[in-house]
Enzyme design. Structure first.
Site, short mmCIF file in Angstrom:
data_model
loop_
_atom_site.label_atom_id
_atom_site.label_comp_id
_atom_site.label_asym_id
_atom_site.label_seq_id
_atom_site.Cartn_x
_atom_site.Cartn_y
_atom_site.Cartn_z
N ASP A 53 15.68 25.12 5.50
CA ASP A 53 14.91 25.17 6.75
C ASP A 53 14.02 26.42 6.77
O ASP A 53 13.26 26.64 7.71
CB ASP A 53 15.80 25.06 8.00
CG ASP A 53 16.85 26.14 8.07
OD1 ASP A 53 16.90 27.01 7.17
OD2 ASP A 53 17.64 26.12 9.04
N SER A 54 14.07 27.22 5.66
CA SER A 54 13.09 28.28 5.48
C SER A 54 11.69 27.69 5.34
O SER A 54 10.70 28.41 5.37
CB SER A 54 13.43 29.14 4.25
OG SER A 54 13.63 28.32 3.12
N ASP A 92 19.01 21.24 4.19
CA ASP A 92 19.56 21.94 5.36
C ASP A 92 19.58 21.02 6.57
O ASP A 92 18.59 20.32 6.84
CB ASP A 92 18.67 23.15 5.71
CG ASP A 92 19.19 24.44 5.12
OD1 ASP A 92 20.38 24.52 4.79
OD2 ASP A 92 18.38 25.38 4.99
N LYS A 122 23.53 21.02 3.85
CA LYS A 122 24.05 22.38 4.07
C LYS A 122 24.04 22.68 5.57
O LYS A 122 23.05 22.39 6.25
CB LYS A 122 23.22 23.43 3.31
CG LYS A 122 23.66 24.87 3.60
CD LYS A 122 23.11 25.86 2.58
CE LYS A 122 21.68 26.27 2.80
NZ LYS A 122 21.40 26.93 4.09
N GLU A 124 25.14 25.81 8.52
CA GLU A 124 25.47 27.23 8.71
C GLU A 124 26.66 27.38 9.65
O GLU A 124 26.66 26.82 10.75
CB GLU A 124 24.26 27.97 9.31
CG GLU A 124 23.06 28.00 8.38
CD GLU A 124 21.89 28.80 8.94
OE1 GLU A 124 22.02 29.43 10.02
OE2 GLU A 124 20.82 28.77 8.31
N GLU A 191 24.99 34.77 2.24
CA GLU A 191 23.69 35.44 2.41
C GLU A 191 23.85 36.85 2.95
O GLU A 191 24.52 37.07 3.98
CB GLU A 191 22.80 34.60 3.35
CG GLU A 191 21.43 35.24 3.57
CD GLU A 191 20.38 34.30 4.13
OE1 GLU A 191 20.63 33.09 4.27
OE2 GLU A 191 19.27 34.81 4.43
#
Ligand code: KIV
Length: 273
Positions: A53-54, A92, A122, A124, A191
C-alpha cells in the site's frame, strides 16, 4: 551469481518460502505496483513481490498509506500478476479493509484474491487482529504478518521513528510474532526495529521474517522498488541502499528528448515513414 541468472524458474510458493528459511537461504523481496516494473523485478530473480500500500506514496503522491482502497489495491495487484511468472505475489490489505471486524476482513480478503489473482495477503498488526487472520487463513488464503513500524497506524504512533526500542514494546512484538507464527502466517515483515530484536524474533519463530530497517539477522529483506532504484527523492532513511540513480538517468534522458524535439532533430528520416 547475479539474481538475473537464477536458474530455478519454478514458481515460488508459500511452502517454498518456509523451506528457504529451513535451508538458510535468504529471501529477496521488493515492491511493485505496475505491469512493466513487476516484469523486470520478476525476471531479475526476486523471490517475492509485494504489491504494497506504499503505492499510496509512490504511485499516487499521498503522504500516508491510509487513503488506499480495496479497488485500488486490486487494480495494482492485477497489473502485477499479468507480468509475473516466478515470484510469490503478496498484496497488502489496505487500511480500513480488515480493522472493523473479522467478517469485513474475510469478505475483503476473498475479494482481493478473486479479483487480482494474487498469491497471498499481508495485514499489519499482531494479537489485536489474530481472529481476523485466523478466519482469513480458514478461508484458504495465505497471510503474511507485519509488525514494528506499521504505517497504517502512523496517526497513533505520531512519527516514523524506530519502534520497539523499549523493553515493553519489544516484548509485545515478540509475543505478536509468536502468535502470528502459531496461527499459521507463512511469514512476518519486521519494519524499522532494532537489529538485535529482529534477529531474536527470527530465531524464535518458525516462519521467515522479512526485514526493512531491521538489520541483517532476518530471513529476508524487502525494499520499496522506487526507493532502491533511486527514482524517489527526499527520502533517505539509514536502511535504504540505493542501487541506481534512475531519477538522474530519467531526467537526463527526458532532457535530451526535449532538446531534440525543440531543435528539430527528432524524429530523423529513419524514424519517419
Ligand atoms: O507497503 C509497503 O511497501 C510495505 C513494505 C514497506 C514492507 O508494507
Amino acid at each position: 551469481m547475479a539474481g538475473y541468472l537464477i536458474s530455478d524458474t519454478r514458481k515460488v510458493t508459500t511452502h517454498r518460502f518456509i523451506e528457504m528459511k529451513q535451508k538458510g537461504e535468504k529471501i529477496s523481496m521488493l515492491t511493485s505496483y505496475d505491469y512493466t516494473t513487476a516484469g523486470i523485478v520478476d525476471r531479475a530473480g526476486v523471490d517475492c513481490i509485494l504489491v504494497g500500500d506504499s503505492a499510496s506514496n509512490v504511485m499516487v503522491g499521498n503522504t500516508t498509506t491510509l487513503p488506499m482502497t480495496v479497488d485500488q489495491m486490486i487494480y495494482h495487484a492485477r497489473s502485477v500478476m499479468r507480468a509475473v511468472n516466478r515470484a510469490l505475489v503478496v498484496c497488502d490489505m489496505p487500511f480500513g479493509s480488515y480493522q472493523a471486524d473479522c467478517y469485513d476482513g474475510v469478505r475483503n480478503a476473498i475479494r482481493i484474491m478473486k479479483e487480482s489473482g494474487c498469491d497471498a495477503l499481508k495485514l499489519e498488526g499482531g494479537i489485536e487482529i489474530i481472529d481476523t487472520i485466523k478466519r482469513i487463513l480458514d478461508a484458504g488464503i495465505p497471510v503474511m504478518g507485519h509488525l514494528g513500524l506499521t504505517p497504517q497506524s502512523i496517526n497513533k504512533f505520531g512519527t516514523y521513528t524506530v519502534r520497539a526500542k523499549e523493553e515493553a514494546e519489544a516484548e509485545k512484538l515478540l509475543s505478536d510474532a509468536k502468535a502470528l507464527d502459531e496461527v499459521g502466517c507463512f511469514g512476518v515483515v519486521l519494519e524499522k526495529i532494532p537489529a538485535k530484536l529482529a534477529s531474536m524474533v527470527s530465531k524464535e519463530i518458525s516462519v521467515p521474517t522479512i526485514g526493512i530497517g531491521a538489520g541483517n539477522g532476518t530471513d529476508g529483506q524487502v525494499l520499496v522498488v522506487a526507493d532502491m532504484l533511486g527514482m524517489t527523492q527526499g527520502f533517505s532513511p539509514r536502511f535504504l541502499r540505493r542501487y541506481a540513480d534512475l531519477n538522474g538517468i530519467m531526467t537526463e534522458a527526458i532532457g535530451h528528448y526535449v532538446d531534440d524535439v525543440k531543435n528539430g532533430d527528432f524524429p530523423n528520416e529513419k524514424e519517419s515513414y
